[in-house]
Design an enzyme around this catalytic site. Sequence first.
Site, PDB file in Angstrom:
ATOM      1  N   HIS A  28       0.390  -2.902  -9.217  1.00  0.00           N
ATOM      2  CA  HIS A  28       0.683  -3.518  -7.920  1.00  0.00           C
ATOM      3  C   HIS A  28      -0.513  -3.357  -6.995  1.00  0.00           C
ATOM      4  O   HIS A  28      -1.313  -2.456  -7.165  1.00  0.00           O
ATOM      5  CB  HIS A  28       1.822  -2.769  -7.217  1.00  0.00           C
ATOM      6  CG  HIS A  28       3.091  -2.635  -7.982  1.00  0.00           C
ATOM      7  ND1 HIS A  28       4.179  -3.423  -7.761  1.00  0.00           N
ATOM      8  CD2 HIS A  28       3.461  -1.769  -8.961  1.00  0.00           C
ATOM      9  CE1 HIS A  28       5.178  -3.063  -8.551  1.00  0.00           C
ATOM     10  NE2 HIS A  28       4.769  -2.063  -9.301  1.00  0.00           N
ATOM     11  N   THR A  30      -0.903  -2.761  -2.685  1.00  0.00           N
ATOM     12  CA  THR A  30      -0.035  -2.392  -1.569  1.00  0.00           C
ATOM     13  C   THR A  30       0.176  -3.563  -0.609  1.00  0.00           C
ATOM     14  O   THR A  30       1.236  -3.675   0.015  1.00  0.00           O
ATOM     15  CB  THR A  30      -0.642  -1.226  -0.777  1.00  0.00           C
ATOM     16  OG1 THR A  30      -1.979  -1.586  -0.400  1.00  0.00           O
ATOM     17  CG2 THR A  30      -0.674   0.048  -1.608  1.00  0.00           C
ATOM     18  N   GLU A  93       0.603   1.805  -7.615  1.00  0.00           N
ATOM     19  CA  GLU A  93       0.235   1.039  -6.422  1.00  0.00           C
ATOM     20  C   GLU A  93      -1.259   1.234  -6.172  1.00  0.00           C
ATOM     21  O   GLU A  93      -1.749   2.366  -6.077  1.00  0.00           O
ATOM     22  CB  GLU A  93       1.019   1.523  -5.194  1.00  0.00           C
ATOM     23  CG  GLU A  93       2.458   1.025  -5.132  1.00  0.00           C
ATOM     24  CD  GLU A  93       2.607  -0.447  -4.703  1.00  0.00           C
ATOM     25  OE1 GLU A  93       1.588  -1.084  -4.353  1.00  0.00           O
ATOM     26  OE2 GLU A  93       3.752  -0.936  -4.745  1.00  0.00           O
ATOM     27  N   HIS A 135       2.762  -7.053 -11.341  1.00  0.00           N
ATOM     28  CA  HIS A 135       4.067  -7.234 -10.706  1.00  0.00           C
ATOM     29  C   HIS A 135       4.424  -8.721 -10.702  1.00  0.00           C
ATOM     30  O   HIS A 135       5.578  -9.104 -10.922  1.00  0.00           O
ATOM     31  CB  HIS A 135       4.031  -6.663  -9.278  1.00  0.00           C
ATOM     32  CG  HIS A 135       5.375  -6.448  -8.677  1.00  0.00           C
ATOM     33  ND1 HIS A 135       5.561  -6.114  -7.360  1.00  0.00           N
ATOM     34  CD2 HIS A 135       6.625  -6.531  -9.213  1.00  0.00           C
ATOM     35  CE1 HIS A 135       6.873  -6.002  -7.113  1.00  0.00           C
ATOM     36  NE2 HIS A 135       7.532  -6.244  -8.224  1.00  0.00           N
ATOM     37  N   ASP A 145       1.238  -9.792  -6.527  1.00  0.00           N
ATOM     38  CA  ASP A 145       0.311  -8.681  -6.768  1.00  0.00           C
ATOM     39  C   ASP A 145       0.195  -8.313  -8.252  1.00  0.00           C
ATOM     40  O   ASP A 145       1.128  -8.528  -9.013  1.00  0.00           O
ATOM     41  CB  ASP A 145       0.730  -7.450  -5.937  1.00  0.00           C
ATOM     42  CG  ASP A 145       2.146  -6.961  -6.219  1.00  0.00           C
ATOM     43  OD1 ASP A 145       3.065  -7.783  -6.267  1.00  0.00           O
ATOM     44  OD2 ASP A 145       2.315  -5.735  -6.410  1.00  0.00           O
TER      45      ASP A 145
HETATM   46 ZN   LIG Z   1       4.225  -4.935  -6.287  1.00  0.00          ZN
END
Ligand SMILES: [Zn+2]
Length: 244
Positions: A28, A30, A93, A135, A145
């Site tokens: 991912h 942020t 993340e 993601h 993302d």
């Molecule tokens: Zn994500």
Amino acid sequence: MTPHAIEHRPSPNHGERESGPVDILLLHYTGMPDDEQALAWLCDPRSKVSSHYFVHADGRVLALVSEGRRAWHAGASNWGGETDINSRSIGIEIANAGHPGGLPDFPHAQIEALIALCREIVGCHPIPPHRVLAHSDVAPGRKLDPGEHFPWARLAAAGIGHWIEPAAIAEGVALRLSDSGESLQALQQMLALYGYGIEVTGSYDQRTVGVVAAFQRHFRPERVDGIADRSTIETLRNLLETLP
Ligand SMILES: [Zn+2]
């Protein structure tokens, strides 16, 4: 557990894993301009979101949730028919302002740290290269993302993820919104075979546009438009042929 120092910044947002094994690594960004604010959100009980790890722009890695626990990062998602992606995955993340921030590049130190972290993770769990995912792959149309500037090729060169050089963009026949027919069914079947959550309807619906765009964002980032041109289809076919 990793060669670089990991700090702990525990998040309360996790639960029991409900299915297994852990065989997906989900990446991912942020999507926030302020890294500390993003981190605080992931650790705030009100947010009900988290990830196992957080990688700062300078390469510092934080551990938020223990790998044995189910972190809350994927949301409504689907890969290969599996919908509880949180139970099956490790989530990372990556601090980056993302699309809202104009898609800034990922600094070298951050990617180097990420690669080292991913290596450790895939070494500890049965995660094959083709299940190191964005993601946006598992939530197409809903999530963007880590975005089309994410350096999947660099990760692949370091042995992380399944990636091949995309076929060159050339003019020619393309499938697009509201097309239908056998070639469209074949496209949807190939996307589903790779893992994307798509139904074989034979018509180029909005879902198909979203899935094709997600595919492009990961595997043919030069042009992300949701139109299945020759390069997109050829890249998909080549990926399926190189699946282990
Ligand atoms: Zn994500």
